[in-house]
Scaffold this motif. Structure first.
Motif, short mmCIF file in Angstrom:
data_model
loop_
_atom_site.label_atom_id
_atom_site.label_comp_id
_atom_site.label_asym_id
_atom_site.label_seq_id
_atom_site.Cartn_x
_atom_site.Cartn_y
_atom_site.Cartn_z
N ASP A 3 0.87 -1.19 0.00
CA ASP A 3 0.00 0.00 0.00
C ASP A 3 0.90 1.23 0.00
O ASP A 3 1.63 1.47 0.97
CB ASP A 3 -0.90 -0.02 1.23
CG ASP A 3 -2.00 1.02 1.17
OD1 ASP A 3 -1.74 2.14 0.66
OD2 ASP A 3 -3.12 0.74 1.65
N ASN A 4 0.85 2.01 -1.08
CA ASN A 4 1.76 3.16 -1.15
C ASN A 4 1.09 4.51 -0.88
O ASN A 4 1.69 5.56 -1.11
CB ASN A 4 2.51 3.19 -2.49
CG ASN A 4 1.70 3.78 -3.63
OD1 ASN A 4 0.47 3.81 -3.59
ND2 ASN A 4 2.40 4.25 -4.66
N LEU A 5 -0.13 4.49 -0.35
CA LEU A 5 -0.78 5.75 0.02
C LEU A 5 0.09 6.59 0.97
O LEU A 5 0.19 7.81 0.79
CB LEU A 5 -2.15 5.49 0.64
CG LEU A 5 -2.93 6.72 1.11
CD1 LEU A 5 -3.15 7.71 -0.03
CD2 LEU A 5 -4.27 6.31 1.74
N PRO A 6 0.76 5.98 1.98
CA PRO A 6 1.58 6.80 2.87
C PRO A 6 2.70 7.56 2.16
O PRO A 6 3.12 8.63 2.63
CB PRO A 6 2.16 5.77 3.85
CG PRO A 6 1.17 4.66 3.86
CD PRO A 6 0.68 4.57 2.44
N LEU A 7 3.19 7.06 1.04
CA LEU A 7 4.24 7.76 0.31
C LEU A 7 3.70 9.04 -0.32
O LEU A 7 4.36 10.08 -0.32
CB LEU A 7 4.84 6.85 -0.76
CG LEU A 7 5.52 5.59 -0.22
CD1 LEU A 7 6.05 4.74 -1.36
CD2 LEU A 7 6.64 5.94 0.74
N HIS A 8 2.48 8.98 -0.82
CA HIS A 8 1.84 10.18 -1.34
C HIS A 8 1.60 11.18 -0.20
O HIS A 8 1.81 12.38 -0.37
CB HIS A 8 0.51 9.81 -2.01
CG HIS A 8 0.67 9.02 -3.26
ND1 HIS A 8 0.74 9.59 -4.51
CD2 HIS A 8 0.78 7.67 -3.46
CE1 HIS A 8 0.87 8.63 -5.43
NE2 HIS A 8 0.89 7.47 -4.81
N LEU A 9 1.13 10.67 0.93
CA LEU A 9 0.89 11.54 2.08
C LEU A 9 2.19 12.16 2.60
O LEU A 9 2.22 13.31 3.04
CB LEU A 9 0.20 10.75 3.20
CG LEU A 9 -1.20 10.22 2.87
CD1 LEU A 9 -1.67 9.28 3.98
CD2 LEU A 9 -2.18 11.38 2.70
#
Length: 235
Positions: free
Chosen positions: A82-88
């Motif tokens: 899950d790469n959502l944290p990288l965008h955040l």
């Protein structure tokens, strides 16, 4: 410092911009004149000088030859694949930061060219991730230093916010926001912010000593004698 978009976002491999290409193979913050010193000393010397277990797992390797970076750690943790944290993380990132990511050792494409371009725009200097990345040719062409435990095309989801800025642990090493990250061909070290000046001084002293050792070797001395390793009675 660069992040690749995956899952429902456009493929990072579809974006090309020749004007974003960088010729340098190392990245460092422009406001810290010591950065060049840390890069010159390198991870091996800094690790030895630190007397700390500050090295990240050796499975984390540069994804292109010659990559090197020094900067402040911005720790990030993700759910598996899950790469959502990288965008955040890019929203919170400041110029001079290096993203240090616990990607759960997942072999998927957490990062690629699109996130790299986004990271550059925010002044992020590089990425260290215990997980996979992709678009390696584009990362190299852009001169963006990336260190990962895998290169993988498998996609990611964007469901879990993970953590950004909270300390993480990689291979037994705690990484806090603002710690010093140095990464090169030998590996990655993370030096606690409170120890940076002491490690710098120790690294310079070690560098000077090794320069002397090399000079003595050039004159024909043996390492057994230079380091005092010769067993008693074997002169």
């Amino acid at each position: 410092m660069t992040t690749a978009a995956h899952g429902t976002t456009p493929s990072a491999g579809n974006s090309r911009n020749a004007h974003d290409t960088h010729s340098t193979h190392s990245a460092h913050s422009t406001h810290n004149t010591d950065d060049a010193v840390f890069l010159r000393l390198g991870t091996a010397t800094l690790y030895e000088a630190s007397k700390l277990d500050c090295f990240l797992p050796p499975r984390i390797r540069p994804v292109w030859p010659g990559a090197a970076v020094v900067g402040r750690a911005l720790p990030v943790s993700t759910a598996p694949a899950d790469n959502l944290p990288l965008h955040l993380a890019l929203e919170q990132a400041e110029p001079g930061d290096v993203l240090v990511v616990d990607g759960r050792r997942e072999s998927c494409g957490y990062w690629g060219e699109v996130l790299t371009a986004a990271a550059r725009a925010r002044g992020v200097l590089g990425l260290v991730i215990d997980g996979g990345v992709r678009d390696v040719d584009q990362l190299r062409a852009r001169g963006f230093p990336v260190f990962s435990s895998a290169i993988a095309v498998r996609t990611t989801v964007k469901d879990d916010v993970g953590t950004v800025g909270t300390p993480i642990v990689l291979g037994g090493v705690t990484v806090g926001r603002g710690d010093l990250v140095v990464a090169d061909s030998d590996g990655v070290v993370v030096i606690p912010s409170a120890a940076v000046e002491t490690v710098r001084a120790g690294g310079l002293a070690r560098e000077a000593a090794e320069t002397g050792y090399l000079s003595r070797i050039d004159k024909g001395e043996l390492t057994l004698d230079i380091y005092g390793f010769r067993p008693a009675g074997t002169d």
